[in-house]
Write a protein that holds these residues in place. Structure first.
Motif, short mmCIF file in Angstrom:
data_model
loop_
_atom_site.label_atom_id
_atom_site.label_comp_id
_atom_site.label_asym_id
_atom_site.label_seq_id
_atom_site.Cartn_x
_atom_site.Cartn_y
_atom_site.Cartn_z
N GLU A 11 62.29 43.43 67.89
CA GLU A 11 61.29 43.03 68.89
C GLU A 11 60.46 44.22 69.35
OE1 GLU A 11 63.12 39.30 71.40
OE2 GLU A 11 64.20 41.20 71.54
N LEU A 12 61.13 45.37 69.55
CA LEU A 12 60.42 46.58 69.98
C LEU A 12 59.43 47.04 68.91
CD1 LEU A 12 63.35 48.56 71.61
CD2 LEU A 12 61.32 47.72 72.78
N LEU A 13 59.86 47.01 67.65
CA LEU A 13 58.98 47.43 66.55
C LEU A 13 57.80 46.49 66.42
CD1 LEU A 13 61.63 48.52 63.89
CD2 LEU A 13 60.03 50.00 65.12
N LYS A 14 58.02 45.19 66.63
CA LYS A 14 56.91 44.22 66.56
C LYS A 14 55.91 44.50 67.68
CE LYS A 14 55.64 39.34 66.55
NZ LYS A 14 54.34 39.73 67.10
N MET A 15 56.42 44.80 68.88
CA MET A 15 55.55 45.12 70.01
C MET A 15 54.71 46.37 69.70
SD MET A 15 57.22 44.79 73.79
CE MET A 15 56.74 46.38 74.44
N GLU A 16 55.36 47.39 69.14
CA GLU A 16 54.66 48.62 68.79
C GLU A 16 53.59 48.35 67.73
OE1 GLU A 16 55.54 53.16 67.22
OE2 GLU A 16 57.23 51.86 67.67
N LEU A 17 53.94 47.54 66.74
CA LEU A 17 52.99 47.19 65.69
C LEU A 17 51.78 46.45 66.26
CD1 LEU A 17 52.45 47.24 62.64
CD2 LEU A 17 53.59 45.03 62.48
N ASP A 18 52.03 45.48 67.15
CA ASP A 18 50.93 44.75 67.79
C ASP A 18 50.01 45.70 68.54
OD1 ASP A 18 51.93 42.37 66.81
OD2 ASP A 18 52.92 41.79 68.69
N GLN A 19 50.61 46.67 69.25
CA GLN A 19 49.82 47.66 70.00
C GLN A 19 48.98 48.51 69.05
OE1 GLN A 19 49.41 47.87 73.28
NE2 GLN A 19 48.03 49.59 73.03
N LEU A 20 49.58 48.97 67.95
CA LEU A 20 48.85 49.79 66.98
C LEU A 20 47.71 49.00 66.34
CD1 LEU A 20 51.82 51.71 65.34
CD2 LEU A 20 50.05 52.67 66.81
N LYS A 21 47.92 47.71 66.09
CA LYS A 21 46.85 46.87 65.53
C LYS A 21 45.65 46.80 66.47
CE LYS A 21 49.60 43.78 62.61
NZ LYS A 21 50.15 42.42 62.50
N LYS A 22 45.94 46.78 67.79
CA LYS A 22 44.85 46.78 68.78
C LYS A 22 44.16 48.14 68.79
CE LYS A 22 47.21 43.62 71.91
NZ LYS A 22 48.12 43.63 73.07
N GLU A 23 44.96 49.22 68.77
CA GLU A 23 44.40 50.57 68.91
C GLU A 23 43.57 50.99 67.71
OE1 GLU A 23 47.28 53.52 70.09
OE2 GLU A 23 48.07 52.21 71.66
N VAL A 24 43.92 50.50 66.52
CA VAL A 24 43.21 50.93 65.31
C VAL A 24 41.75 50.47 65.33
CG1 VAL A 24 43.66 48.99 63.73
CG2 VAL A 24 43.58 51.32 62.84
N LYS A 25 41.45 49.44 66.14
CA LYS A 25 40.07 48.93 66.24
C LYS A 25 39.21 49.79 67.16
CE LYS A 25 41.64 44.18 65.61
NZ LYS A 25 42.40 43.23 66.42
N ASN A 26 39.85 50.66 67.96
CA ASN A 26 39.09 51.51 68.88
C ASN A 26 38.21 52.49 68.12
OD1 ASN A 26 40.34 50.28 71.02
ND2 ASN A 26 41.80 51.93 71.39
N GLU A 27 36.96 52.59 68.56
CA GLU A 27 36.06 53.57 67.97
C GLU A 27 36.46 54.95 68.48
OE1 GLU A 27 31.40 54.83 68.30
OE2 GLU A 27 31.92 52.73 68.72
#
Length: 71
Positions: A11-27
């Motif tokens: 669950e922790l790794l999935k949360m981290e992955l979701d966060q990284l998916k959001k952050e990768v879109k940041n310019e």
């Protein structure tokens, strides 16, 4: 949501992955460029900053309304 200590590693790794998916879109931009822009913005707003110039007593919503007396 659950507290982090109550979550499984999966669950922790999935949360981290979701966060990284959001952050990768940041310019992203160089700090050398954005730092200068940020400094200029802060300096241009300094005259309006209540933390620098204070708040007039009559405009302060947190001012104590009155003291208490012990008789």
């Amino acid at each position: 949501g659950k507290m982090a200590q109550d979550m499984t590693e999966k669950e922790l790794l999935k949360m981290e992955l979701d966060q990284l998916k959001k952050e990768v879109k940041n310019e992203r931009q160089m700090v050398s460029k954005t730092g200068k822009e940020l400094k200029e913005y802060i300096e241009s707003m300094a005259g309006e900053d209540p933390l620098l110039k204070g708040v007039p007593e009559d405009k302060n919503p947190f001012k104590e309304k009155g003291g208490c007396t012990i008789s």
